[in-house]
Motif scaffolding. Structure first.
Motif, PDB file in Angstrom:
ATOM      1  N   GLY A  53       0.788  -1.238   0.000  1.00  0.00           N
ATOM      2  CA  GLY A  53       0.000   0.000   0.000  1.00  0.00           C
ATOM      3  C   GLY A  53       0.818   1.284   0.000  1.00  0.00           C
ATOM      4  N   THR A  54       1.844   1.329   0.810  1.00  0.00           N
ATOM      5  CA  THR A  54       2.632   2.561   0.947  1.00  0.00           C
ATOM      6  C   THR A  54       3.644   2.731  -0.192  1.00  0.00           C
ATOM      7  OG1 THR A  54       4.013   3.798   2.492  1.00  0.00           O
ATOM      8  CG2 THR A  54       4.393   1.424   2.413  1.00  0.00           C
ATOM      9  N   VAL A  55       3.920   1.609  -0.895  1.00  0.00           N
ATOM     10  CA  VAL A  55       5.083   1.565  -1.783  1.00  0.00           C
ATOM     11  C   VAL A  55       4.987   2.489  -3.011  1.00  0.00           C
ATOM     12  CG1 VAL A  55       6.386   0.018  -3.310  1.00  0.00           C
ATOM     13  CG2 VAL A  55       5.901  -0.652  -0.965  1.00  0.00           C
ATOM     14  N   GLY A  83       8.377   2.759   6.704  1.00  0.00           N
ATOM     15  CA  GLY A  83       9.445   1.940   6.114  1.00  0.00           C
ATOM     16  C   GLY A  83       9.095   0.471   6.102  1.00  0.00           C
ATOM     17  N   HIS A  84       7.853   0.148   6.581  1.00  0.00           N
ATOM     18  CA  HIS A  84       7.453  -1.270   6.441  1.00  0.00           C
ATOM     19  C   HIS A  84       7.403  -1.640   4.957  1.00  0.00           C
ATOM     20  CE1 HIS A  84       4.079   1.439   7.460  1.00  0.00           C
ATOM     21  NE2 HIS A  84       3.523   0.960   6.377  1.00  0.00           N
ATOM     22  N   GLY A  85       7.216  -0.632   4.107  1.00  0.00           N
ATOM     23  CA  GLY A  85       7.299  -0.898   2.669  1.00  0.00           C
ATOM     24  C   GLY A  85       8.745  -0.839   2.216  1.00  0.00           C
ATOM     25  N   GLY A 141      12.001   1.147   9.471  1.00  0.00           N
ATOM     26  CA  GLY A 141      10.595   1.566   9.441  1.00  0.00           C
ATOM     27  C   GLY A 141       9.644   0.603  10.088  1.00  0.00           C
ATOM     28  N   GLY A 142      10.150  -0.308  10.908  1.00  0.00           N
ATOM     29  CA  GLY A 142       9.272  -1.298  11.511  1.00  0.00           C
ATOM     30  C   GLY A 142       8.391  -0.701  12.591  1.00  0.00           C
ATOM     31  N   GLU A 143       9.036  -0.088  13.586  1.00  0.00           N
ATOM     32  CA  GLU A 143       8.272   0.490  14.692  1.00  0.00           C
ATOM     33  C   GLU A 143       8.015   1.952  14.346  1.00  0.00           C
ATOM     34  OE1 GLU A 143       9.041  -0.750  18.816  1.00  0.00           O
ATOM     35  OE2 GLU A 143       9.612   1.333  19.099  1.00  0.00           O
ATOM     36  N   LEU A 144       6.756   2.280  14.203  1.00  0.00           N
ATOM     37  CA  LEU A 144       6.425   3.587  13.629  1.00  0.00           C
ATOM     38  C   LEU A 144       6.518   4.720  14.639  1.00  0.00           C
ATOM     39  CD1 LEU A 144       3.311   2.425  11.601  1.00  0.00           C
ATOM     40  CD2 LEU A 144       5.620   2.825  10.753  1.00  0.00           C
ATOM     41  N   GLY A 145       6.884   5.883  14.179  1.00  0.00           N
ATOM     42  CA  GLY A 145       6.779   7.072  15.035  1.00  0.00           C
ATOM     43  C   GLY A 145       8.015   7.936  15.129  1.00  0.00           C
ATOM     44  N   GLY A 168       4.034   8.543   7.398  1.00  0.00           N
ATOM     45  CA  GLY A 168       2.773   7.860   7.123  1.00  0.00           C
ATOM     46  C   GLY A 168       1.637   8.553   7.863  1.00  0.00           C
ATOM     47  N   ASP A 169       0.452   8.585   7.250  1.00  0.00           N
ATOM     48  CA  ASP A 169      -0.641   9.263   7.959  1.00  0.00           C
ATOM     49  C   ASP A 169      -1.097   8.456   9.173  1.00  0.00           C
ATOM     50  OD1 ASP A 169      -1.630   7.418   6.137  1.00  0.00           O
ATOM     51  OD2 ASP A 169      -3.263   8.681   5.412  1.00  0.00           O
ATOM     52  N   GLY A 170      -0.829   7.142   9.150  1.00  0.00           N
ATOM     53  CA  GLY A 170      -1.070   6.348  10.361  1.00  0.00           C
ATOM     54  C   GLY A 170       0.037   6.612  11.361  1.00  0.00           C
ATOM     55  N   GLU A 171       1.255   6.582  10.895  1.00  0.00           N
ATOM     56  CA  GLU A 171       2.413   6.869  11.757  1.00  0.00           C
ATOM     57  C   GLU A 171       2.210   8.198  12.488  1.00  0.00           C
ATOM     58  OE1 GLU A 171       5.934   7.925   9.613  1.00  0.00           O
ATOM     59  OE2 GLU A 171       7.248   7.741  11.338  1.00  0.00           O
ATOM     60  N   ALA A 172       1.590   9.142  11.764  1.00  0.00           N
ATOM     61  CA  ALA A 172       1.418  10.482  12.332  1.00  0.00           C
ATOM     62  C   ALA A 172       0.500  10.477  13.557  1.00  0.00           C
ATOM     63  CB  ALA A 172       0.858  11.425  11.271  1.00  0.00           C
ATOM     64  N   LEU A 201      -0.496  11.001   2.733  1.00  0.00           N
ATOM     65  CA  LEU A 201      -1.910  10.905   3.104  1.00  0.00           C
ATOM     66  C   LEU A 201      -2.606   9.895   2.184  1.00  0.00           C
ATOM     67  CD1 LEU A 201      -3.473  12.630   5.277  1.00  0.00           C
ATOM     68  CD2 LEU A 201      -4.384  13.937   3.372  1.00  0.00           C
ATOM     69  N   ASN A 202      -2.231   8.611   2.407  1.00  0.00           N
ATOM     70  CA  ASN A 202      -2.830   7.612   1.518  1.00  0.00           C
ATOM     71  C   ASN A 202      -4.097   6.992   2.118  1.00  0.00           C
ATOM     72  OD1 ASN A 202      -1.719   5.877   3.366  1.00  0.00           O
ATOM     73  ND2 ASN A 202      -0.219   4.993   1.963  1.00  0.00           N
ATOM     74  N   GLY A 203      -4.511   7.517   3.272  1.00  0.00           N
ATOM     75  CA  GLY A 203      -5.875   7.281   3.728  1.00  0.00           C
ATOM     76  C   GLY A 203      -6.144   6.147   4.682  1.00  0.00           C
ATOM     77  N   TRP A 204      -5.288   5.121   4.692  1.00  0.00           N
ATOM     78  CA  TRP A 204      -5.587   3.970   5.544  1.00  0.00           C
ATOM     79  C   TRP A 204      -4.354   3.478   6.275  1.00  0.00           C
ATOM     80  CZ3 TRP A 204      -8.337   4.881   1.133  1.00  0.00           C
ATOM     81  CH2 TRP A 204      -9.750   4.842   1.260  1.00  0.00           C
ATOM     82  N   LYS A 205      -4.647   2.825   7.390  1.00  0.00           N
ATOM     83  CA  LYS A 205      -3.581   2.139   8.136  1.00  0.00           C
ATOM     84  C   LYS A 205      -3.678   0.654   7.768  1.00  0.00           C
ATOM     85  CE  LYS A 205      -5.335   3.964  12.002  1.00  0.00           C
ATOM     86  NZ  LYS A 205      -6.078   5.222  12.243  1.00  0.00           N
ATOM     87  N   PRO A 282      -4.357   7.787  -3.513  1.00  0.00           N
ATOM     88  CA  PRO A 282      -4.979   6.564  -3.005  1.00  0.00           C
ATOM     89  C   PRO A 282      -3.929   5.544  -2.572  1.00  0.00           C
ATOM     90  CG  PRO A 282      -5.808   7.151  -5.194  1.00  0.00           C
ATOM     91  CD  PRO A 282      -4.627   8.021  -4.942  1.00  0.00           C
ATOM     92  N   LYS A 283      -4.193   4.892  -1.444  1.00  0.00           N
ATOM     93  CA  LYS A 283      -3.267   3.855  -0.965  1.00  0.00           C
ATOM     94  C   LYS A 283      -3.212   2.723  -1.993  1.00  0.00           C
ATOM     95  CE  LYS A 283      -1.942   1.346   3.189  1.00  0.00           C
ATOM     96  NZ  LYS A 283      -1.885   1.470   4.633  1.00  0.00           N
ATOM     97  N   GLY A 284      -2.016   2.295  -2.322  1.00  0.00           N
ATOM     98  CA  GLY A 284      -1.843   1.187  -3.254  1.00  0.00           C
ATOM     99  C   GLY A 284      -2.070   1.565  -4.704  1.00  0.00           C
TER     100      GLY A 284
HETATM  101  C1  LIG Z   1       4.496   1.708  16.859  1.00  0.00           C
HETATM  102  C2  LIG Z   1       3.799   0.774  15.902  1.00  0.00           C
HETATM  103  N1  LIG Z   1       2.543   0.390  16.126  1.00  0.00           N
HETATM  104  C3  LIG Z   1       1.917  -0.439  15.292  1.00  0.00           C
HETATM  105  C4  LIG Z   1       2.549  -0.919  14.194  1.00  0.00           C
HETATM  106  C5  LIG Z   1       1.838  -1.902  13.240  1.00  0.00           C
HETATM  107  N2  LIG Z   1       1.613  -1.255  11.923  1.00  0.00           N
HETATM  108  C6  LIG Z   1       2.414  -1.485  10.872  1.00  0.00           C
HETATM  109  S1  LIG Z   1       2.006  -0.580   9.553  1.00  0.00           S
HETATM  110  C7  LIG Z   1       0.720   0.149  10.338  1.00  0.00           C
HETATM  111  C8  LIG Z   1      -0.122   1.151   9.634  1.00  0.00           C
HETATM  112  C9  LIG Z   1       0.684   2.272   9.180  1.00  0.00           C
HETATM  113  O1  LIG Z   1      -0.066   3.200   8.482  1.00  0.00           O
HETATM  114  P1  LIG Z   1       0.621   4.424   7.789  1.00  0.00           P
HETATM  115  O2  LIG Z   1       1.610   5.054   8.702  1.00  0.00           O
HETATM  116  O3  LIG Z   1      -0.431   5.296   7.260  1.00  0.00           O
HETATM  117  O4  LIG Z   1       1.493   3.784   6.648  1.00  0.00           O
HETATM  118  P2  LIG Z   1       1.059   3.350   5.223  1.00  0.00           P
HETATM  119  O5  LIG Z   1      -0.412   3.499   5.108  1.00  0.00           O
HETATM  120  O6  LIG Z   1       1.776   4.261   4.309  1.00  0.00           O
HETATM  121  O7  LIG Z   1       1.474   1.933   5.108  1.00  0.00           O
HETATM  122  C10 LIG Z   1       0.618  -0.345  11.629  1.00  0.00           C
HETATM  123  C11 LIG Z   1      -0.420   0.057  12.599  1.00  0.00           C
HETATM  124  C12 LIG Z   1       3.890  -0.527  13.991  1.00  0.00           C
HETATM  125  N3  LIG Z   1       4.603  -0.983  12.972  1.00  0.00           N
HETATM  126  N4  LIG Z   1       4.471   0.330  14.837  1.00  0.00           N
END
Ligand SMILES: Cc1ncc(C[n+]2csc(CCOP(=O)(O)OP(=O)(O)O)c2C)c(N)n1
Length: 1018
Positions: A53-55, A83-85, A141-145, A168-172, A201-205, A282-284
């Motif tokens: 999705g993020t890639v 960075g999970h992507g 990019g594993g542990e977000l924040g 990431g908008d979720g990371e935010a 701002l791709n809209g979803w976590k 859009p995500k993805g």
């Molecule tokens: C601190 C933390 N909590 C939970 C997760 C599990 N997790 C991995 S990706 C993700 C959603 C991330 O959404 P976003 O930041 O918007 O990234 P993107 O949509 O671009 O993938 C979550 C909750 C994590 N990696 N790190």
């Protein structure tokens, strides 16, 4: 920049597609990388793990950043918050060529592409996240924040650097990221670089919409304006329009960045609103239609298990048209290669992201110069952190030009008593400064003014990863807030070390204070020594934990930590006034060993112990020392040994930790079976964990047990049973010895304590006024001599009005020295062996004898002879080299004058004493000393006394009168010309030598109090 053309947009789109193709290939493919033949199930990884999705969004950003870099020759790094992507940065660095530079076997051809795709998120391959293995990354990019905090740390002191940071908008939504937007208040626009946040701002976590994406554009703009950002909004899903909008927005953004930097060069003290980009796509995007713009694109859009899904994957991959992007050999099309910046500007090869390449060692002052001097251990109180602050101030000064050292902490630098660092620098702050504010400056190097452990930690990590040095300090309990960040850094270090191409970076250093045993206005909430428990789970080649017990051991520890690389060092220190135990030489030796016996606190010098008193941490050690005094008094025949641990991992076996003691050394200290009563700073179970498998399991640990809230300092110890009385009771219990009188004493003190504190709110006087018992020191001083050799006892003879002073006792014979015969006398002996006491006994004797003498004294530490300063007969008291030189010249002039005068004149006696001569004399000084010897100054009533704790490079053979206390080496004995002076193992024992006369002596003891009494009587 000139307006973007249609052709350029087409090229950018193709480049983006090439990245997307590679990234999807990384997820799914093991073979057939260019789809030269129809896809088969065997080409696909049996289990596909990773994210999509993020890639595509990140690929888009990377493509457009490269466009700006190429056009403007920017010095930029890329930080991937989501960075999970990890397939995105891997694809991006592969396509630009940096990946192959670092991993030459991953060639830019079909074979290399196949290997790249297969190794991604595959057993034996590379991480599915942005990781240390990824070229150009400083961020896992594993542990977000933490992306913005890392980006901020990276640009500090690198004025030309731009850290483009995808958030990431979720990371935010995470706490650390939400607070990190404030970084713009701490950037100095002139001397630091720029962080360019790109909110993705791709809209979803994973499974939910993101909060920011459901806010209106107005809300978002208001939010970011309020946070001090100038937000540029790019909102598009049609690829060609998207490229156009993003390219023209980036042009504006980088123009603005340029303008800010130029303005900052000419105008000091302004706070810009920095640009940021909100990329709403859009995500993805570009993925299979059913998952685009939904949470379903987050991870793997679908698994490939049958022909249908195989065809679906093939269709998806072919939608990027790899045959148009790469040639038959797998090389990127030439016109797309032309979009790539030159090698010196590739984000994947920016040396900043391999910090070890830029690392310059810190210039460190000699920490010994900051050590506390004292005459008797336990007699001086000091605040360890305060003393450390003086040292750190000089670390700042010495590295000012390199600008590569910073201190980080959440609003606690002053509370943690690092006040003296502000003699050298200020707190980083680029907002308004009001008249009543203190220590703030846009140029300050101490990040202190943001109350966020996360942000401080992240910023320090970013600073270290980009090749600089620093320290994070924190209240011990609240460092737990960032436990997880430390884990992630430890993981980063572990992988980096395995890679080889990542050069070592400076260690992540923690100083934890305001610790569990310090009761101020805070209570139970501020008590948690568990960071150590967390740290011991990390790799042994990475973690170090130190528990200094006083200022000198803290200085030695931190000095060591600052010189190390690729470690996580933790030091736990006291900040309150505390007794000082080890002089600088002892501290140096003890910290180097990391563990050792305190002979002075043990009974019978720690020989043949019945019980071991172990201790680690300043407060537990204080209580063990106090317990040792009680035991010496009540159980004089008990053999016990005090063992102090500074370096916690010494307790662990040498096959588990590189610092660990081997079993033989451990047993030599702790014995194989005698009871060990161990007093520990943290949770007791940790000591059991570390010593698991040691021979001696007769181990009984006291430590923090989650007891005590707002109460007195000593009650905290009592409630957790680490206090002196419980220790003594434990000793009785585990040795099986009975001493009703002692038991009664301890129990009655504990009862008195409980009653007293609730009535008075203070600890009992016996504890509050407790001082390390000098008589135990006295005992040590008089070891092996059943007779006390006090100065008083040597005054049986009438010495009044003579220049005769007692030298000491030799075989019960009193030896004296007539100083009228002495032109120069040299006194040698290591610290604490009795040398200065001898000088004191000589000076007080001369004063008692009431001879009319003019004294000239030099004492660099201003300690040993300080009581004489101010007495009328002391004509000069020097504490500095320059002043001592002046003084020596003066006395030298007196000598020359006296020689030139007629003989027979009545000269007044002059006594010159220079304690620790090495601190004072240069070559000229020694020449003058030689004059006193060769001209026989004693004939002119001038008498010189010199002392030194180290005679290594001194040539004192020609000195006529010599006295040596214990010296630390044979070589020194030879230099001194006194055989076996290095074997005088008891303080106070000395060898006197004049011509052929050699006398072994026990020199006179005089207490501080006696000196004071004598001087006040004068
Ligand atoms: C601190 C933390 N909590 C939970 C997760 C599990 N997790 C991995 S990706 C993700 C959603 C991330 O959404 P976003 O930041 O918007 O990234 P993107 O949509 O671009 O993938 C979550 C909750 C994590 N990696 N790190």
């Amino acid at each position: 920049m000139s307006r973007i053309t249609k052709k350029e947009i087409g090229l950018l789109n193709d480049y983006w597609n090439a990245l997307n193709y590679l990234a999807v290939g990384e997820l799914y493919l093991m073979d057939n990388p260019l789809l030269k033949r129809p896809l088969e199930l065997s080409d696909v990884k049996p289990t596909v793990v990773g994210h999509f999705g993020t890639v595509p969004g990140q690929n888009l950003i990377f493509t457009h950043l490269n466009r700006e870099i190429k056009a403007r020759k920017l010095n930029m790094i890329y930080i991937s918050g989501p960075g999970h992507g990890g397939n995105s940065p891997v694809a991006a660095t592969y396509l630009e060529g940096s990946y192959t530079k670092i991993y030459p076997n991953i060639t830019q051809d079909e074979e290399g592409m196949q290997k790249l795709m297969k190794r991604f998120s595959f057993p034996g391959g590379i991480s599915s996240h942005d990781a240390p293995e990824t070229p150009g990354s400083i961020h896992e990019g594993g542990e977000l924040g933490y992306s913005l905090a890392h980006a901020f740390g990276a640009v500090l002191d690198y004025p030309d650097l731009i850290a483009a940071c995808v958030v990431g908008d979720g990371e935010a939504e995470t706490g650390p990221l939400a607070t990190s937007w404030h970084l713009n208040k701490f950037i100095n626009p002139d001397s630091d670089g720029i962080v360019l946040p790109i909110l993705h701002l791709n809209g979803w976590k994973i499974n939910n919409p993101t909060i920011l994406s459901r806010m209106s554009k107005e809300e978002l703009t208001s939010l970011f304006t309020g946070l001090g950002w100038h937000a540029y909004y790019v909102d598009e899903s049609e690829p060609m329009k998207l490229h156009k909008k993003l390219a023209s927005t980036m042009d504006l953004v980088f123009d603005e960045i340029k303008a800010i930097k130029e303005y900052a060069k000419k105008n000091k003290n302004f706070r810009p609103f920095y640009p940021m980009i909100i990329l709403d796509t859009p995500k993805g995007i570009t993925g299979p239609a059913e998952i685009v713009g939904s949470y379903k694109s987050h991870q793997i859009p679908f698994q490939v298990k049958d022909t249908d899904s195989l065809q679906k994957l093939e269709k998806w991959l072919r939608s990027y048209h790899p045959e148009e992007l790469f040639d038959r050999k797998g090389r990127l099309r030439a016109d797309l290669r032309a979009l790539i910046p030159d090698e010196d500007h590739l984000m994947g090869l920016n040396p900043v992201t391999n910090g070890g390449m830029l690392l310059k060692d810190l210039v460190l002052p000699n920490y010994m110069d900051y050590c506390i001097e004292f005459r008797r251990r336990g007699s001086v109180e000091a605040q360890d952190m305060m003393e450390l602050g003086k040292y750190l101030a000089d670390v700042f000064k010495l590295n000012e030009d390199n600008k590569n050292f910073r201190l980080f902490g959440p609003d606690e630098a002053v509370s943690n008593r690092l006040t003296h660092v502000f003699d050298a620098t200020k707190k980083t702050w680029n907002m308004t400064i009001r008249p009543k504010d203190e220590l703030l400056s846009p140029n300050g190097r101490v990040l202190d003014s943001i109350l966020s452990e996360h942000f401080c930690e992240g910023a320090l990590e970013g600073y270290l990863l980009t090749g600089r040095h620093g320290i994070m300090h924190s209240y011990e309990s609240f460092i737990r807030v960032i436990d997880s960040m430390t884990s992630q850094h430890a993981k980063w270090l572990k992988i980096s070390k395995e890679l080889g191409w990542r050069l070592p970076i400076s260690s992540l250093n923690y100083i934890l204070t305001s610790h569990v045993w310090q009761q101020d206005h805070n209570g139970f909430t501020h008590q948690d020594p568990g960071f150590m428990n967390h740290m011991v789970t990390k790799k042994a080649d990475t973690v170090r934990i130190y528990l200094p017990i006083d200022a000198n051991t803290l200085l030695s520890t931190v000095n060591h930590m600052l010189g190390t690389k690729n470690y996580i060092n933790v030091a736990i220190a006291s900040k309150h006034p505390r007794y000082q135990w080890l002089n600088k030489e002892e501290a140096d030796e003890h910290c180097t060993k990391g563990i050792g016996m305190f002979k002075w606190a043990s009974s019978f010098e720690g020989k043949n112990p019945d019980v071991i008193l172990g201790c680690a941490g300043d407060t537990p050690t204080l209580e063990v020392i106090a317990a040792s005094s009680i035991l010496k008094k009540y159980m004089p025949d008990l053999h016990f040994r005090v063992v102090n641990v500074i370096d916690l991992f010494k307790l662990q076996s040498s096959n588990k930790h590189p610092h660990g003691l081997d079993d033989a050394d451990y047993d030599a200290l702790f014995t194989k079976n005698k009871p060990i009563v161990f007093n520990f700073h943290g949770y007791p179970s940790l000591i059991h964990e570390l010593t698991y498998n040691r021979n001696n399991d007769n181990l009984h640990v006291r430590g923090y047990n989650e007891e005590g809230s707002i109460t007195t300092p000593f009650d905290m110890r009592v409630q957790n049973r680490i206090d002196r009385f419980h220790i003594v009771l434990d000793v009785l219990k585990y040795t099986g010895l009975h001493n009703p009188e002692l038991e009664n004493y301890c129990n009655s003190m504990l009862i008195k304590h409980k009653k007293y504190i609730v009535e008075n709110g203070l600890d009992i006087p016996e504890v509050r006024k407790w001082k390390y018992d000098e008589s135990t020191e006295l005992e040590k001083y008089l070891v092996d001599t059943k007779n006390k050799v006090t100065l008083k006892s040597l005054y049986k003879h009438e010495m009044k009005n003579t220049l005769t002073v007692p030298l000491g006792l030799s075989d019960k014979r009193e030896e004296t020295l007539d100083i009228s015969k002495v032109s120069c006398m040299f006194v040698g002996g290591a610290s604490g062996t009795g040398k200065s006491m001898f000088l004191n006994s000589m000076l007080t004797s001369l004063l008692i004898n009431n001879i009319d003498i003019n004294f000239y004294l030099a004492d660099a530490k201003g300690i040993e002879l300080k009581d004489y300063n101010g007495i009328t007969s002391v004509k000069h008291f020097a504490t500095t080299k320059e002043d001592c030189k002046k003084m020596l010249c003066k006395v030298h002039d007196i000598l020359i004058k006296r020689i030139s005068l007629e003989k027979g004149l009545e000269f007044k006696t002059v006594v010159l004493v220079i304690d620790e001569v090495k601190d004072f004399l240069d070559e000229d000084g020694w020449k003058m000393i030689n004059d006193f010897i060769t001209l026989q100054s004693c004939k002119y009533k001038i008498h010189i006394f010199l002392s030194s704790n180290d005679v290594t490079d001194l040539d004192v053979k020609q000195v006529e009168f010599k006295m040596s206390f214990d010296l630390s080496s044979k070589e020194q004995s030879q230099n001194m010309g006194i055989k076996d002076a290095d074997t005088l193992d008891s303080p106070g024992n000395a060898i006197f030598k004049h011509n052929n006369k050699v006398i072994k002596l026990t020199t006179p003891y005089i207490s501080d109090l006696e000196i004071k009494d004598i001087l006040s009587a004068l």
